[in-house]
Scaffold this active site. Structure first.
Site, PDB file in Angstrom:
ATOM      1  N   ASP A  37       9.596  -6.350  12.654  1.00 26.67           N
ATOM      2  CA  ASP A  37       8.484  -5.788  11.893  1.00 26.67           C
ATOM      3  C   ASP A  37       7.388  -5.307  12.840  1.00 26.67           C
ATOM      4  OD1 ASP A  37       6.294  -5.227  10.243  1.00 26.67           O
ATOM      5  OD2 ASP A  37       6.765  -6.860   8.862  1.00 26.67           O
ATOM      6  N   TRP A  44       0.825  -1.208   0.000  1.00 25.89           N
ATOM      7  CA  TRP A  44       0.000   0.000   0.000  1.00 25.89           C
ATOM      8  C   TRP A  44       0.862   1.261   0.000  1.00 25.89           C
ATOM      9  CZ3 TRP A  44      -1.205   4.294   3.058  1.00 25.89           C
ATOM     10  CH2 TRP A  44      -2.379   4.963   2.682  1.00 25.89           C
ATOM     11  N   PHE A  73       1.937   6.936   7.294  1.00 26.05           N
ATOM     12  CA  PHE A  73       2.035   5.481   7.160  1.00 26.05           C
ATOM     13  C   PHE A  73       3.436   5.068   6.733  1.00 26.05           C
ATOM     14  CE2 PHE A  73       1.665   1.454   4.888  1.00 26.05           C
ATOM     15  CZ  PHE A  73       0.896   0.706   5.752  1.00 26.05           C
ATOM     16  N   SER A  90       3.501  -6.926   2.010  1.00 26.39           N
ATOM     17  CA  SER A  90       2.441  -6.220   2.711  1.00 26.39           C
ATOM     18  C   SER A  90       1.115  -6.391   1.959  1.00 26.39           C
ATOM     19  CB  SER A  90       2.846  -4.764   2.896  1.00 26.39           C
ATOM     20  OG  SER A  90       2.102  -4.138   3.902  1.00 26.39           O
ATOM     21  N   HIS A 127       9.632  -3.873   8.636  1.00 27.14           N
ATOM     22  CA  HIS A 127       8.665  -4.113   7.574  1.00 27.14           C
ATOM     23  C   HIS A 127       9.236  -3.787   6.202  1.00 27.14           C
ATOM     24  CE1 HIS A 127       4.586  -5.016   6.381  1.00 27.14           C
ATOM     25  NE2 HIS A 127       4.499  -3.894   5.672  1.00 27.14           N
TER      26      HIS A 127
END
Length: 239
Positions: A196, A10, A128, A71, A216
């Site tokens: 992560d 994303w 984010f 992800s 991550h």
């Protein structure tokens, strides 16, 4: 030649994978297609429609390859097993059966994030990107590297369709691939960064491969380790 298809998550387009370029061993054919709505690729009329997504990605996701989904890319690649011929193997990088988990990212936290996105998409996307990199050895350096790769300047969502971003948040909230993975038509491998922050501890510990000193975003912090891991998986799964 063994084929690997790398799929971003994303808010990030295929430029995310550029740090891996100098680390691949000989004998791998690596492609990094963008999802519809990313990197200037035309968006789908309905970005949430998996049938349309499968049609759009059919040429990018051949069966004679290993699909690597990071992800949200892992969630979507798994969902597309219901629509496309199965690959040699599926690799989930930084993702489990679903995104939300009480010991990782609770559903209420993602709901608040989705609400924030409706008010200010750019600020929410920027937040984010910082947030997901908190598990890297140097989060600030990783974020600078990510911004340099994506080249978005002050407008974080340049090159990314906002309807596609909104649909992606819904998919993060709602896609549950437990049944798909239980009946997967191909081998499934899980890779996790040991730090992560988006994965529940149980998912990190149970991964087939855990990357040391990574969170991550191991393509940013540990590109050599990640490419070696993916090459090993391809070596044992491709006939």
């Amino acid at each position: 030649m063994t084929r690997l298809v790398l799929l971003a998550g994303w808010g990030c387009d295929a430029r995310l994978w550029q740090p891996l370029a100098g680390h691949w061993p000989v004998g791998l054919d690596v492609s990094t297609p963008d999802w519809p709505g990313y990197g200037g690729r035309p968006a789908l009329a309905d970005p949430a429609d998996l049938d349309s997504l499968a049609d759009a990605m059919a040429d990018d996701l051949p069966p004679d390859a290993v699909w690597v989904g990071w992800s949200l890319g892992g969630l979507l690649a798994t969902a597309l097993l219901d629509y496309l011929p199965a690959p040699h193997a599926l690799v989930l990088l930084g993702m489990g059966e679903r995104f939300c988990h009480d010991e990782g990212i609770p559903g209420a936290e993602l709901a608040a994030f989705r609400h924030a996105f409706t008010r200010d998409p750019d600020a929410t996307l920027s937040h984010f990107r910082r947030w997901q990199l908190q598990g890297e050895p140097d989060p600030r350096a990783a974020h600078r590297q990510l911004r340099a790769l994506l080249g978005n300047g002050d407008n974080e969502s340049v090159g990314t369709d906002r309807a596609t971003l909104a649909a992606g948040l819904t998919q993060l909230a709602e896609l549950d691939n437990a049944e798909r993975l239980a009946r997967s038509p191909c081998p499934v491998w899980r890779i996790a960064g040991e730090q992560d922050p988006l994965l529940a501890p149980a998912l990190r510990y149970s991964a087939d491969h855990r990357l040391v000193d990574a969170g991550h975003g191991p393509m940013l912090s540990q590109p050599a380790s990640l490419t070696a891991c993916l090459a090993d998986i391809a070596r044992v799964t491709v006939p």
